[in-house]
Scaffold this motif. Structure first.
Motif, PDB file in Angstrom:
ATOM      1  N   SER A 151       0.845  -1.191   0.000  1.00 34.13           N
ATOM      2  CA  SER A 151       0.000   0.000   0.000  1.00 34.13           C
ATOM      3  C   SER A 151       0.884   1.246   0.000  1.00 34.13           C
ATOM      4  O   SER A 151       2.096   1.163   0.210  1.00 34.13           O
ATOM      5  CB  SER A 151      -0.881  -0.015   1.240  1.00 34.13           C
ATOM      6  N   GLY A 188       1.230   3.632   2.107  1.00 38.81           N
ATOM      7  CA  GLY A 188       1.918   3.875   3.371  1.00 38.81           C
ATOM      8  C   GLY A 188       3.115   2.956   3.538  1.00 38.81           C
ATOM      9  O   GLY A 188       4.186   3.370   3.991  1.00 38.81           O
ATOM     10  N   MET A 189       2.951   1.688   3.141  1.00 34.42           N
ATOM     11  CA  MET A 189       4.051   0.726   3.275  1.00 34.42           C
ATOM     12  C   MET A 189       5.200   1.087   2.339  1.00 34.42           C
ATOM     13  O   MET A 189       6.373   0.954   2.702  1.00 34.42           O
ATOM     14  CB  MET A 189       3.543  -0.670   2.931  1.00 34.42           C
ATOM     15  N   ASP A 232      -3.051   9.193   2.870  1.00 32.44           N
ATOM     16  CA  ASP A 232      -4.254   9.555   3.611  1.00 32.44           C
ATOM     17  C   ASP A 232      -3.880  10.070   4.998  1.00 32.44           C
ATOM     18  O   ASP A 232      -2.825   9.736   5.520  1.00 32.44           O
ATOM     19  CB  ASP A 232      -5.146   8.322   3.766  1.00 32.44           C
ATOM     20  N   VAL A 233      -4.794  10.840   5.590  1.00 37.18           N
ATOM     21  CA  VAL A 233      -4.443  11.501   6.852  1.00 37.18           C
ATOM     22  C   VAL A 233      -4.040  10.543   7.963  1.00 37.18           C
ATOM     23  O   VAL A 233      -3.107  10.816   8.711  1.00 37.18           O
ATOM     24  CB  VAL A 233      -5.565  12.408   7.402  1.00 37.18           C
ATOM     25  N   VAL A 234      -4.745   9.422   8.063  1.00 35.44           N
ATOM     26  CA  VAL A 234      -4.428   8.504   9.159  1.00 35.44           C
ATOM     27  C   VAL A 234      -3.033   7.919   8.963  1.00 35.44           C
ATOM     28  O   VAL A 234      -2.214   7.881   9.884  1.00 35.44           O
ATOM     29  CB  VAL A 234      -5.491   7.384   9.249  1.00 35.44           C
ATOM     30  N   VAL A 235      -2.752   7.493   7.727  1.00 38.64           N
ATOM     31  CA  VAL A 235      -1.438   6.937   7.415  1.00 38.64           C
ATOM     32  C   VAL A 235      -0.368   8.021   7.570  1.00 38.64           C
ATOM     33  O   VAL A 235       0.726   7.768   8.079  1.00 38.64           O
ATOM     34  CB  VAL A 235      -1.434   6.376   5.980  1.00 38.64           C
ATOM     35  N   GLN A 236      -0.694   9.218   7.164  1.00 33.02           N
ATOM     36  CA  GLN A 236       0.238  10.332   7.292  1.00 33.02           C
ATOM     37  C   GLN A 236       0.670  10.516   8.745  1.00 33.02           C
ATOM     38  O   GLN A 236       1.855  10.660   9.042  1.00 33.02           O
ATOM     39  CB  GLN A 236      -0.434  11.604   6.779  1.00 33.02           C
ATOM     40  N   ARG A 237      -0.315  10.461   9.628  1.00 32.74           N
ATOM     41  CA  ARG A 237       0.028  10.655  11.038  1.00 32.74           C
ATOM     42  C   ARG A 237       0.881   9.510  11.569  1.00 32.74           C
ATOM     43  O   ARG A 237       1.798   9.710  12.349  1.00 32.74           O
ATOM     44  CB  ARG A 237      -1.249  10.800  11.864  1.00 32.74           C
ATOM     45  N   GLU A 238       0.581   8.286  11.108  1.00 30.67           N
ATOM     46  CA  GLU A 238       1.396   7.147  11.542  1.00 30.67           C
ATOM     47  C   GLU A 238       2.842   7.304  11.087  1.00 30.67           C
ATOM     48  O   GLU A 238       3.775   7.075  11.853  1.00 30.67           O
ATOM     49  CB  GLU A 238       0.836   5.849  10.958  1.00 30.67           C
ATOM     50  N   ASP A 264       2.504  21.872   3.576  1.00 27.10           N
ATOM     51  CA  ASP A 264       1.460  21.843   4.590  1.00 27.10           C
ATOM     52  C   ASP A 264       1.986  22.401   5.907  1.00 27.10           C
ATOM     53  O   ASP A 264       2.568  21.698   6.707  1.00 27.10           O
ATOM     54  CB  ASP A 264       0.996  20.391   4.759  1.00 27.10           C
TER      55      ASP A 264
END
Lengths: 359, 368
Positions: free
Chosen positions: B168, B170-171, B198-204, B226
């Motif tokens: 994916s 993020g990976m 995506d925002v969730v992956v970004q934060r991770e 940003d």
């Protein structure tokens, strides 16, 4: 006609707050895309892109579809725009079912009223043609200008409306001579040319520079107010949805999971995914960085998890979440959520049963 | 620690031009900044502000038609290093550069899909990096290190056999970070590492970067458009506009005591999730064409406070006042010679009169 009679618009809107009747309504839309060739003996694989999607767009109001990539928000917009055909479900325009429209959603009449703005203004304009050509085409196709002089006047007026001034200078430019924000303004002007009543904006600012995003969103809001348009704003940025939308609908992996008036939904998010989305959004005004609950990424939609598609990531997942999709629970007026934390009942909706009153 | 030991990268008066048929583009002009050991330094700006060009110049990745026109980029090795005098990255020859890059300084590119080779497995790509710099190790040693690296960024070692398209977004970004970490660099340049996520992956990924930084003590130059993200993770940050730094300080100062109207506009371009809903206007106009920069301060056509001097004289980057030496801004508003009454009390009005599209409409009218 019988179908439209049964599920006429009046029957569905029991909600008294909905004083403005919807202009465009989606009911229980479902979309499945075939993938690959499919082997001779194997079953054709499909992407279950959108499940049981219902939304109401009202003149003068903005509805935001919020979700990450793969949540089905663009699929929903493209079905509403008549670009894709839904696998099942129905779309009503001014209370008339698409099945009863001559030509259905592909008709010129429908396209005149429902216009789509694309995400990428670098791709949605034809590099070989001038701005004049881009705006003249819809005006000619939808008979909004009869003579050459009329056409010129209309084009200039459109450019004025999207604040591309001096319009006389912009009219002969080519897309590559414009900045991203200016191009998106041209795309908006083109969408306004047929005098639509619904604008579907698919991530209209995500390709633009930060400093000009607000300008474009403010422009869309101004146009919505001036022309009483129903606006669907698709975004992955829930903070911008708070500002520009009256209603927010949150989607995850093709399922609609929560919806409500934007302020209420952001202050009191009910679904664990909505809560996750809010805690992940970057925000300088945030007091502390809390750890994320329910990390991970969206599932593959070829073999999506059964039941609620968020359950593999959900810290509160119960057995029932793995098998069934929860019934819609109304938390407050117009604020509903699909989560077993708030109900034990299963969703029984199929495309034949009218949706509960969507906000 | 002496000041010298604290700094890892000291960029001085660097300039980069692009040659084109329609003229020379000054993508970066006279930019200086320094990065401390173990900190995240943020470079913020819009597209065309020169932030990526600047980072590529520091990493010596620019090719014709880009040319570094001057300046120095001093890299200070660890105090216990045998070579204690600073290295000017811009003066390294080919062999020295090959030795320097990735061992001391590595890069994480924006698009992980493009940074990875689609026809090679993750394992091959990680080991390729290791083999290039340490050619005489045993196969198992390479493999062990690859396993170690992917574990570090939170990927199961089984995924080493995967190809990029099987991962994916993020990976993939995690793999790119793992490759950047392969040789334990002291400085990592990250060019929009989370923009496509995506925002969730970004934060991770962001918290992963912070954890790794705390564990290994490297420094990061974090480039992004940003600003809301930078104000969360950076220690120091610099805001770029049209190839120049317009404001630079630590995070708290930039947020609480914004001086440059552009920074102020950027900070007020994001709707917030918290607090009162208030009207936000963004910045009117659009970023300038670098081939044809406005005279004086490049921001003046979009600035509500532009005065005559802004249209003619470029403001240099100066300390805001004597008490805050680390807070620099390039704006005539803070020059006592031009502003005898002192700077304006508030930067809040961003409306420019000759731009009618800056809407006076109350955006909240429909929202409540």
């Amino acid at each position: 006609m019988t179908h439209a009679m049964q599920h006429g618009a009046a029957a569905v809107y029991s909600d008294s707050s909905a004083t403005v009747s919807p202009i465009l309504e989606a009911r229980n839309l479902r979309k499945v895309f075939p993938v690959g060739g499919g082997s001779l003996f194997g079953r054709q694989q499909t992407v279950k892109a959108l499940e049981d999607f219902s939304v109401c767009l009202r003149p003068g109001y903005t509805t935001a579809l919020v979700g990450e990539s793969g949540s089905g928000k663009t699929t929903a917009a493209r079905i509403l725009a008549g670009m894709y055909q839904a696998t099942s479900g129905d779309i009503l325009f001014s209370g008339v079912s698409s099945r009863n429209m001559p030509g259905g959603l592909q008709s010129r009449k429908y396209h005149q009223h429902v216009q789509l703005i694309f995400q990428d203004p670098f791709a949605s304009l034809n590099a070989a043609h001038s701005i004049r050509y881009h705006l003249a085409r819809p005006l000619q196709i939808y008979h909004k200008a009869r003579t050459k002089t009329d056409l010129e006047i209309e084009i200039l007026a459109l450019l004025q409306r999207v604040s591309l001034t001096p319009a006389e200078q912009f009219i002969q430019k080519l897309p590559h001579e414009l900045s991203g924000g200016q191009r998106q303004r041209v795309a908006i002007a083109r969408a306004l040319a047929p005098k639509p009543s619904v604008l579907l904006a698919d991530e209209p600012v995500s390709m633009l520079d930060v400093s000009i995003r607000l300008d474009i969103l403010n422009l869309l809001t101004r146009l919505k107010d001036e022309e009483n348009l129903a606006l669907l704003y698709i975004t992955h940025d829930i903070a911008s949805a708070r500002y520009f939308a009256d209603t927010i609908l949150v989607m995850y992996a093709g399922q609609s999971i929560e919806s409500g008036p934007s302020e209420a939904l952001i202050k009191e998010p009910k679904h664990p995914y909505t809560q996750l989305l809010l805690s992940a959004a970057p925000d300088p005004a945030r007091n502390s960085v809390e750890p994320l609950i329910g990390k991970g990424e969206s599932p593959s939609l070829i073999n999506p998890p059964a039941g609620c598609r968020f359950h593999p990531r959900c810290p509160f997942a119960k057995d029932i979440c793995r098998t069934g999709f929860p019934k819609r629970t109304e938390i407050q007026k117009d604020h509903w959520v699909n989560c077993f934390l708030y109900t034990d009942a299963l969703e029984t909706a199929s495309s034949d049963i009218p949706a509960p009153a969507a906000p | 620690m002496t000041a010298q030991n604290k700094v890892i990268l000291d960029v001085q008066h660097i300039g980069v031009d692009y040659f084109s048929r329609s003229g020379t583009v000054h993508a970066v002009s006279d930019v200086s900044f320094s990065v401390n050991r173990g900190e995240i330094f943020g470079l913020a700006g819009e597209s065309g502000s020169g932030k990526s060009t600047l980072a590529f110049a520091v990493a010596r990745l620019l090719k014709f038609p880009a040319e570094i026109t001057g300046g120095r980029a001093l890299f200070y090795p660890k105090p216990d290093d045998a070579r204690s005098e600073p290295i000017d990255i811009l003066q390294l020859n080919k062999k020295e550069l090959r030795d320097f890059r990735w061992k001391k300084l590595s890069i994480v590119f924006q698009s992980a899909m493009n940074a990875l080779n689609p026809v090679l497995s993750v394992q091959t790509q990680i080991i390729d990096t290791l083999r290039t710099h340490h050619p005489h190790l045993h196969r198992d040693e390479y493999y062990q290190r690859a396993v170690e690296l992917v574990k570090m960024v939170g990927i199961a070692p089984e995924r080493l056999k995967s190809f990029p398209h099987q991962l994916s977004g993020g990976m993939r970004q995690r793999v790119v970070i793992a490759i950047a970490l392969a040789l334990n660099p002291e400085l990592i340049i990250m060019d929009e590492p989370t923009t496509a996520l995506d925002v969730v992956v970004q934060r991770e990924i962001l918290s992963e970067i912070q954890n790794l930084k705390n564990t290994f003590g490297f420094s990061v130059v974090f480039i992004t458009h940003d600003l809301s993200l930078l104000t969360e993770i950076c220690d120091h940050l610099a805001i770029m506009y049209a190839g120049k730094i317009v404001e630079q300080s630590n995070r708290q100062t930039i947020m609480r005591n914004t001086q440059h109207p552009y920074t102020h506009g950027l900070l007020h371009s994001f709707p917030s999730l918290y607090g009162e809903k208030k009207q936000i206007l963004g910045i009117p106009g659009h970023p300038p064409d670098l081939r044809n920069l406005p005279p004086g301060c490049a921001f003046h056509p979009r600035c509500a406070f532009a005065a005559e001097s802004c249209r003619t004289v470029y403001p240099s980057l100066q300390p805001v006042d004597a008490s805050a030496a680390d807070h620099l801004t390039a704006c005539h508003l803070y020059d006592p010679r031009l502003q005898p009454n002192g700077p304006p009390k508030s930067l809040s009005r961003q409306v420019v009169n000759d731009e009618p599209q800056t809407i006076e409409t109350d955006i909240l009218a429909g929202g409540q």
